[in-house]
Design a protein around this motif. Sequence first.
Motif, short mmCIF file in Angstrom:
data_model
loop_
_atom_site.label_atom_id
_atom_site.label_comp_id
_atom_site.label_asym_id
_atom_site.label_seq_id
_atom_site.Cartn_x
_atom_site.Cartn_y
_atom_site.Cartn_z
N GLY A 60 0.81 -1.20 0.00
CA GLY A 60 0.00 0.00 0.00
C GLY A 60 0.85 1.26 0.00
N GLN A 61 1.91 1.27 0.78
CA GLN A 61 2.79 2.44 0.83
C GLN A 61 3.45 2.70 -0.52
OE1 GLN A 61 3.85 4.65 3.68
NE2 GLN A 61 1.74 3.99 4.05
N ALA A 62 3.80 1.63 -1.23
CA ALA A 62 4.42 1.81 -2.55
C ALA A 62 3.43 2.44 -3.52
CB ALA A 62 4.91 0.46 -3.07
N ALA A 63 2.16 2.03 -3.45
CA ALA A 63 1.15 2.61 -4.33
C ALA A 63 0.96 4.10 -4.03
CB ALA A 63 -0.18 1.86 -4.18
N LEU A 64 0.89 4.44 -2.74
CA LEU A 64 0.73 5.85 -2.37
C LEU A 64 1.95 6.67 -2.77
CD1 LEU A 64 -0.89 5.39 1.16
CD2 LEU A 64 -2.04 6.05 -0.97
N GLN A 65 3.14 6.08 -2.62
CA GLN A 65 4.37 6.79 -2.99
C GLN A 65 4.42 7.04 -4.50
OE1 GLN A 65 7.01 7.71 -0.71
NE2 GLN A 65 7.57 8.95 -2.47
N ALA A 66 4.03 6.04 -5.30
CA ALA A 66 4.03 6.21 -6.75
C ALA A 66 3.07 7.32 -7.16
CB ALA A 66 3.66 4.89 -7.42
N GLN A 67 1.93 7.39 -6.50
CA GLN A 67 0.96 8.44 -6.83
C GLN A 67 1.45 9.81 -6.38
OE1 GLN A 67 -2.49 6.76 -4.89
NE2 GLN A 67 -3.25 5.88 -6.80
N SER A 68 2.12 9.84 -5.24
CA SER A 68 2.65 11.11 -4.74
C SER A 68 3.72 11.67 -5.67
CB SER A 68 3.23 10.92 -3.33
OG SER A 68 3.89 12.08 -2.88
N LEU A 69 4.57 10.80 -6.22
CA LEU A 69 5.64 11.23 -7.12
C LEU A 69 5.14 11.53 -8.53
CD1 LEU A 69 8.44 8.70 -6.05
CD2 LEU A 69 8.24 11.11 -5.40
N ASN A 70 3.92 11.04 -8.83
CA ASN A 70 3.37 11.24 -10.17
C ASN A 70 1.95 11.80 -10.07
OD1 ASN A 70 5.49 9.69 -12.02
ND2 ASN A 70 5.09 8.40 -10.22
N PRO A 71 1.81 13.05 -9.65
CA PRO A 71 0.47 13.62 -9.47
C PRO A 71 -0.35 13.68 -10.75
CG PRO A 71 2.15 15.33 -9.35
CD PRO A 71 2.88 14.02 -9.34
N GLN A 72 0.33 13.70 -11.92
CA GLN A 72 -0.40 13.74 -13.19
C GLN A 72 -0.89 12.37 -13.61
OE1 GLN A 72 -1.11 16.70 -14.49
NE2 GLN A 72 0.02 17.50 -12.72
N GLY A 73 -0.49 11.35 -12.87
CA GLY A 73 -0.93 9.99 -13.20
C GLY A 73 0.21 9.00 -13.12
#
Length: 529
Positions: free
Chosen positions: A305-318
């Motif tokens: 779950g943390q990896a998914a949130l981190q990926a979204q945080s680093l890629n706000p455009q998608g």
Amino acid sequence: MLILLAAGPSSLMLGVTAHLSTDVASAPFLWVAPLALYLLTFVIAFEARPAIGLPLTLAIQGCASAACAALIAFRTGEWAVIFAIHLATFFFTALMCHQLLAARRPAPDRLTEFYLLLSLGGVVGGVFNALVAPAIFNMVWEYPLVLILVGLFRPWGRGPLKRWEVACMLAGVAIALTPPGVLEAMRYSPEFRAQVPEQHMVRMAQAALGVAALFAFLIRDRAVLFTVVIATMVWSGYHISRGYDWDLSERSFFGVMRVATTPDPALGGPVHVLMHGTTLHGAQAQAARHRCRPTLYYATSTPLGQAALQAQSLNPQGAVIGVVGQGAGAMAAYKRAQDRLTFFEIDPMVDRMSRDPRWFSFINGCADGPVRTVLGDARLTMTREAAGSYDLLVIDAFTSDAVPTHLLTVEAIRGYLRLLKPNGVVVLHLSNRNLEITLPAEAAAQALDVPNLHQIYIERDDTPVMAEASTEAMIISPTEAGIAPYRRRRSLASIAADRRAPLDRRLRQPVRRVDAPVALFRAVREPAP
């Protein structure tokens, strides 16, 4: 009779191989051991002066099959002991059948017919396991069923039944039926269930089945009585270990998937759970306010779950996210409208069940936008994906509690890294009850000379039962820049530092690392073509 004597060992060879490789451990060439033992029984049974005589075989087979019947439904524990019991039972059962076949060997002028029937029996056993059983059973019943029926090949005894033999049969049946009766009564006594941990109840049930096995062994020369006790023990064990009352059970070439409903008041009431073999592969609360909450290994607090949130945080455009292993589709709960999510799933039945709103709605209900599923072996289907296109890859493919080893080799991890963007990461889900797979995965990362981090998350006691699960994972990135955001977390460490604390102290569930040879901790490589 000749065909049945030949079909029994053939069916058991496939059954024990599937049972050990699916529900106990997944290891390369595991099928070699049952096959070698199967062929060895022919050598011993048909030699002029057998190294093991039939009387000794019958005695050991009676003891081994009784022990196996007591444990066949329980897949956790000391995996080496479980392997030994199942393989010993298979070996002496196959040897018994083949020795009975050898004793029926006809005169030389009829040997052609004899060996033809023997071969036909082997085919019948294989066809039953591979084609018939998946079509008529919604669970893997062929292995315990054949193990029970083979007991009828044992001696039926001479003369009338003795009182003590009948008494042993009745005692064995009564003792074997006691644990399920007690567990059913405990359903109506929450106070008692709260005082006695479930683990203790299972151990007491196993002890009772062990006593029943002793009575079965005493009447091993009465095939019908022996088989009745063995059948009762097997039924009792599966009843005890079933865990849930299943709403749905379906079977495909890749195994059995089951869905059940269990109450969790902290999550608003009923929760649908998905189980493959012995392992939960997903859970979803049915209450509206918790329905889109990712749970178990996919909770926001776990490494996945943390990896998914981190990926979204680093890629706000998608973010572009790929997940190998669909399960109940819990990772879809993280999908935003601007994200692209792809599941790589080998079993069409899993995709169908996870998209059925009667059971799970992570994909068709929680995800914001469409979710793609690519069916087939991920090692093959991922080669058709564009290189450098993913921000996050989650490798979460399990068959029951076994991780397909071809997904953790050096070559496989190199393939995952090919699909990542320069700052992308691969998360390997490595939770396992039986085998040490973390160190080989870490060795593969070292062989590729890429940065990696390791985390074991311990589920908290103050959360709902189905909210989260203890999770072990490894994070790998092709670049140091990709893994830098994860290095700042105190919960992540290198394997070398983490090995100072035994795994059974770090996980709330009792788990023991396998004391394997050093060679097992080297990078797992595939043989050259």
